[in-house]
Design an enzyme around this catalytic site. Structure first.
Site, PDB file in Angstrom:
ATOM      1  N   TYR A  60     -32.431 -14.704  45.194  1.00 42.72           N
ATOM      2  CA  TYR A  60     -32.925 -16.085  45.113  1.00 42.72           C
ATOM      3  C   TYR A  60     -33.627 -16.317  43.768  1.00 42.72           C
ATOM      4  CZ  TYR A  60     -36.209 -19.942  45.942  1.00 42.72           C
ATOM      5  OH  TYR A  60     -36.954 -21.094  45.821  1.00 42.72           O
ATOM      6  N   TRP A 106     -44.941 -21.264  47.541  1.00 40.79           N
ATOM      7  CA  TRP A 106     -45.451 -21.266  48.922  1.00 40.79           C
ATOM      8  C   TRP A 106     -45.665 -22.694  49.493  1.00 40.79           C
ATOM      9  CZ3 TRP A 106     -49.596 -16.878  49.847  1.00 40.79           C
ATOM     10  CH2 TRP A 106     -49.137 -15.673  49.292  1.00 40.79           C
ATOM     11  N   LYS A 128     -32.574 -18.851  40.610  1.00 40.99           N
ATOM     12  CA  LYS A 128     -33.429 -19.924  40.097  1.00 40.99           C
ATOM     13  C   LYS A 128     -33.713 -19.724  38.604  1.00 40.99           C
ATOM     14  CE  LYS A 128     -34.971 -22.775  42.460  1.00 40.99           C
ATOM     15  NZ  LYS A 128     -34.370 -24.083  42.902  1.00 40.99           N
ATOM     16  N   THR A 162     -39.363 -21.762  40.925  1.00 45.96           N
ATOM     17  CA  THR A 162     -40.179 -20.981  41.847  1.00 45.96           C
ATOM     18  C   THR A 162     -40.990 -19.895  41.147  1.00 45.96           C
ATOM     19  OG1 THR A 162     -39.978 -19.378  43.651  1.00 45.96           O
ATOM     20  CG2 THR A 162     -38.074 -19.602  42.242  1.00 45.96           C
ATOM     21  N   ASP A 163     -42.073 -19.506  41.798  1.00 49.35           N
ATOM     22  CA  ASP A 163     -42.859 -18.340  41.342  1.00 49.35           C
ATOM     23  C   ASP A 163     -42.024 -17.054  41.430  1.00 49.35           C
ATOM     24  OD1 ASP A 163     -42.857 -18.742  44.152  1.00 49.35           O
ATOM     25  OD2 ASP A 163     -44.686 -17.572  44.421  1.00 49.35           O
ATOM     26  N   ILE A 201     -23.703 -30.538  46.485  1.00 45.94           N
ATOM     27  CA  ILE A 201     -23.912 -30.399  45.030  1.00 45.94           C
ATOM     28  C   ILE A 201     -23.030 -29.325  44.393  1.00 45.94           C
ATOM     29  CG2 ILE A 201     -26.227 -31.384  45.015  1.00 45.94           C
ATOM     30  CD1 ILE A 201     -27.278 -28.439  44.839  1.00 45.94           C
ATOM     31  N   THR A 227     -32.534 -21.954  49.740  1.00 43.98           N
ATOM     32  CA  THR A 227     -33.927 -21.476  49.679  1.00 43.98           C
ATOM     33  C   THR A 227     -34.250 -20.335  50.648  1.00 43.98           C
ATOM     34  OG1 THR A 227     -34.572 -23.183  51.257  1.00 43.98           O
ATOM     35  CG2 THR A 227     -34.832 -23.727  48.929  1.00 43.98           C
ATOM     36  N   ALA A 238     -31.419 -26.940  47.169  1.00 46.96           N
ATOM     37  CA  ALA A 238     -31.295 -25.534  46.752  1.00 46.96           C
ATOM     38  C   ALA A 238     -30.996 -24.683  47.974  1.00 46.96           C
ATOM     39  CB  ALA A 238     -32.602 -25.062  46.109  1.00 46.96           C
TER      40      ALA A 238
END
Ligand SMILES: NC(=O)c1ccc[n+]([C@@H]2O[C@H](COP(=O)([O-])OP(=O)(O)OC[C@H]3O[C@@H](n4cnc5c(N)ncnc54)[C@H](OP(=O)(O)O)[C@@H]3O)[C@@H](O)[C@H]2O)c1
Length: 300
Positions: free
Chosen positions: A124, A150, A128, A100-101, A36, A61, A59
């Site tokens: 990270y 999670w 994001k 993501t959180d 990508i 990650t 991604a």
């Protein structure tokens, strides 16, 4: 309706495959087929497959490694999303970006709503967050962000399978050292919400059926826990199912004691209320029970 995902080997991409409703056509492209970070490959794939919706499951990650690989992280998590968004607009394709959180700093003590301003504290999370901004700049009900936290499943590499493996290994090494009780340290000062990845996939399928999207959705299992509390629950449920022996001690430790080079949010629970009318979350304990039961049926 034709759905295309990038990142075919990842946890979420596999869950989409497992849960795919018959009325969707799913095209999944591997990293080898489409890297990508190469815009022309994205363009070629979209021109060739002409999907109705892209779900970007690809991604970088690895939160720990991201700290020392910022360039690669930004290329994969930010530049590629910019290429995808541009191509999606050009071809009139709807686009769901996973987030993501970890876009939040963790200073709150209440679940983060979709309206709160994020502020990431590691590479990270920052990558994001930059990707989220690209999606929001589109100002289109055909683009949206789904934040989650999670992720786990009963197979593959994730916190649950790692804990089960560690608990079994610790037992074997305890046997070798004449039955000493083994110990595993688990961080107890980070609170979040586990998410069984198959229910995230169910949520995404339902989202695909919506004609218009709001800019941001949050999805996780219901409830919250620390990593230590999550590990304790894994241990107690896995022992009851006979998946692990009853000889392991779990010790709660602080993030500082755990000796990670990454700063992680101390509290990253997502307020999922907006998503509950689309699909209702089950509690993380219920989801874990379902996951471990499945694991007990086909131990791998
Ligand atoms: N895992 C979590 O706990 C968690 C929590 C919150 C949010 N999320 C988000 O949820 C989404 C899905 O996560 P996941 O856990 O399913 O991720 P994952 O298991 O790490 O999978 C990532 C996928 O991306 C692919 N990929 C990486 N670089 C690529 C590139 N340059 N070109 C094409 N493919 C590439 C990987 O392929 P290779 O393996 O072949 O490189 C892999 O298939 C991500 O956006 C992630 O940020 C995950």
């Amino acid at each position: 309706m034709r759905i295309l995902t990038f990142g075919q080997t990842g946890q979420l991409a596999k869950a989409l495959k497992r849960t795919q409703p018959g009325y969707f056509e799913l095209i999944q492209l591997t990293h080898q087929q489409v890297n990508i970070t190469q815009p022309q490959l994205i363009n070629e794939a979209l021109a060739r497959y002409q999907p109705d919706i892209i779900i970007n499951c690809a991604a970088y990650t690895d939160v720990e490694r991201a700290e020392s690989n910022a360039t690669q992280v930004m290329q994969t998590n930010v530049d590629a999303v910019r290429f995808m968004a541009k191509a999606a607009r050009q071809y009139g394709i709807r686009f769901i970006q996973l987030s993501t959180d970890y876009v939040f700093d963790g200073l709150s003590s209440l679940p983060y709503t979709v309206h709160q301003t994020p502020s990431a504290i590691n590479v990270y999370g920052q990558s994001k967050l930059l990707a989220e901004n690209i999606i929001l700049q589109q100002q289109s009900s055909q683009f949206c962000i789904v934040r989650t936290s999670w992720l786990y499943h009963h197979s593959g590499k994730n916190f649950v399978t790692t804990m089960l493996k560690l608990m079994s290994q610790a037992h074997h090494s305890a046997m070798l050292t004449q039955g000493l009780i083994s110990n595993i340290n688990v961080v107890n000062d980070q609170t979040g919400s586990p998410t069984m990845v198959d229910d995230l996939a169910h949520f995404l399928w339902k989202l695909c059926l919506q004609k218009q999207w709001l800019p941001i959705y949050h999805w996780s299992d219901a409830g919250m826990c620390t990593w230590y509390e999550f590990a304790k629950e894994i241990q107690s449920q896995a022992e009851a199912l006979g998946l692990i022996p009853a000889t392991i001690t779990l010790t709660p430790v602080t993030s500082e004691q755990y000796n990670s080079r990454v700063k992680r949010p101390t509290f990253s629970v997502l307020d999922t209320s907006r998503s509950q009318s689309i699909l209702k979350s089950k509690t993380w304990q219920q989801q874990l029970a379902q996951c471990l039961y499945a694991r007990s049926l086909n131990k791998d």
